[in-house]
Design a protein around this motif. Structure first.
Motif, PDB file in Angstrom:
ATOM      1  N   THR A 190       0.829  -1.201   0.000  1.00 21.39           N
ATOM      2  CA  THR A 190       0.000   0.000   0.000  1.00 21.39           C
ATOM      3  C   THR A 190       0.867   1.256   0.000  1.00 21.39           C
ATOM      4  O   THR A 190       0.581   2.226  -0.713  1.00 21.39           O
ATOM      5  CB  THR A 190      -0.923   0.002   1.234  1.00 21.39           C
ATOM      6  OG1 THR A 190      -1.812  -1.114   1.156  1.00 21.39           O
ATOM      7  CG2 THR A 190      -1.733   1.285   1.310  1.00 21.39           C
ATOM      8  N   GLY A 259      -3.790  -3.058   2.946  1.00 19.35           N
ATOM      9  CA  GLY A 259      -4.525  -3.797   1.927  1.00 19.35           C
ATOM     10  C   GLY A 259      -5.072  -5.113   2.441  1.00 19.35           C
ATOM     11  O   GLY A 259      -4.995  -5.431   3.641  1.00 19.35           O
ATOM     12  N   ARG A 289     -10.460  -6.194  -6.448  1.00 26.16           N
ATOM     13  CA  ARG A 289      -9.694  -6.687  -5.308  1.00 26.16           C
ATOM     14  C   ARG A 289     -10.565  -6.780  -4.053  1.00 26.16           C
ATOM     15  O   ARG A 289     -11.240  -5.819  -3.696  1.00 26.16           O
ATOM     16  CB  ARG A 289      -8.508  -5.767  -5.030  1.00 26.16           C
ATOM     17  CG  ARG A 289      -7.529  -5.691  -6.198  1.00 26.16           C
ATOM     18  CD  ARG A 289      -6.357  -4.787  -5.869  1.00 26.16           C
ATOM     19  NE  ARG A 289      -5.454  -4.652  -7.006  1.00 26.16           N
ATOM     20  CZ  ARG A 289      -4.327  -3.945  -6.994  1.00 26.16           C
ATOM     21  NH1 ARG A 289      -3.979  -3.290  -5.891  1.00 26.16           N
ATOM     22  NH2 ARG A 289      -3.563  -3.887  -8.069  1.00 26.16           N
TER      23      ARG A 289
END
Length: 325
Positions: A190, A259, A289
């Motif tokens: 991230t 994430g 995602r």
């Protein structure tokens, strides 16, 4: 005590490693003093309330969300201050598990002949003080996992595009929650993909949260520590060891915005205490995602359970907060 708890909440995110405590002094049915732990952990709530009350503290009842401290540090013990001010009665919510206190504050009050009532609104106080309590008893901070997703549980398109799934009101609310935590945690992926600021914006805060990136690799260029950005720490290792290290450095409350892989690592390790979710009214599809990576759970019994604490609309999005059962 309910008023004292509201005051204590003002200290969340800016008093670590100290607890965020509230104190209200009542005499003859009137509030004569109130206080909460100040940024950096000093002065303590009791001292603030006593200073505000002055001579009116004599004969008052003190409502304190945590047992008054009994040890000499940078300031004298708060229990000693209450005795010296002539407080007539003390009501507390919790006993302080810190070995330097752990009942000694209560004992000091009783030894001075001050009537003491314990355990008032203890459950509410324990929820508020969860970070401080966990740091002392479990050697780790309280972990809040934040998820901003579509209706079908996706946090970004397959390309990584995610700005913005939720609306401006929800994003402003996130900053308010960041301000109540000592640190913001993300994974290295991230940090490299988004170059996030990991700070509080649009809200006045006494100090910015610590920025933590969990990564075995060097970090990309990120804003230096200044008035708008807190210290930047790179950590590595399994989440349980990392959290133990963070607790050792004084952190009590960590806000995870990493994430899906970092979220899954924390979940599978049983280290998520609270989930705050922002669900937007759009769908992204299976190729987008997911907000949680692979966990390896084979049965429903393996999955952790959370209880719903609150749920409400914020702008066009749904906010929901869950605590681990």
């Amino acid at each position: 005590m309910a008023h004292a708890l509201r005051l204590a909440r003002r200290g969340l995110g800016n008093v670590w490693p100290n607890p965020a405590v509230g104190c209200v002094l009542v005499r003859d049915g009137r509030v004569v003093g109130r206080g909460w732990t100040q940024p950096g952990g000093r002065p303590h709530a009791e001292r603030m309330a006593l200073d505000a009350a002055g001579a009116d503290a004599a004969g008052a009842t003190a409502y304190v969300t945590l047992e008054p401290c009994a040890h000499h540090g940078r300031t004298p013990p708060c229990a000693e201050g209450l005795v010296g001010a002539g407080i007539a009665r003390v009501v507390t919510a919790l006993t302080d598990p810190d070995p330097r206190v752990a009942g000694r504050g209560h004992a000091m009050l009783r030894a001075a002949g001050i009537p003491l009532t314990e355990g008032v609104l203890a459950d509410q106080a324990a929820e508020l003080q969860a970070g401080f309590l966990l740091r002392i008893t479990a050697r780790r901070p309280f972990v809040t996992l934040k998820l901003a997703s579509s209706l079908d549980g996706r946090i970004a398109m397959a390309s990584g595009e995610s700005r913005w799934i939720t609306g401006p009101q929800a994003r402003a609310h996130v900053h308010a929650l960041r301000a109540q935590h000592d640190a913001i945690l993300v994974g290295g992926g991230t940090a490299r993909a988004d170059r996030p600021h990991l700070n509080v914006r649009g809200i006045a805060t006494p100090q910015q949260p610590v920025r933590i990136v969990l990564s075995a690799q060097a970090l990309p260029p990120m804003p230096p520590q200044d008035a708008d950005h807190g210290p930047l720490w790179r950590v590595e290792g399994p989440p349980d060891r990392v959290l133990a290290d963070l607790a050792g450095r004084g952190l009590t409350r960590v806000f995870c915005e990493g994430g899906g892989r970092l979220a899954a690592s924390l979940m599978t390790a049983g280290l998520v205490d609270q989930v705050v979710g922002y669900t937007a009214g759009l769908v992204l599809g299976a190729e987008a995602r997911p907000f949680l990576g692979a966990t390896g759970w084979a049965a429903l019994a393996d999955a952790p359970r959370f209880r719903l604490v609150e749920s409400r609309a914020i702008g066009g999005d749904l906010f929901h907060r869950w605590r681990r059962i």
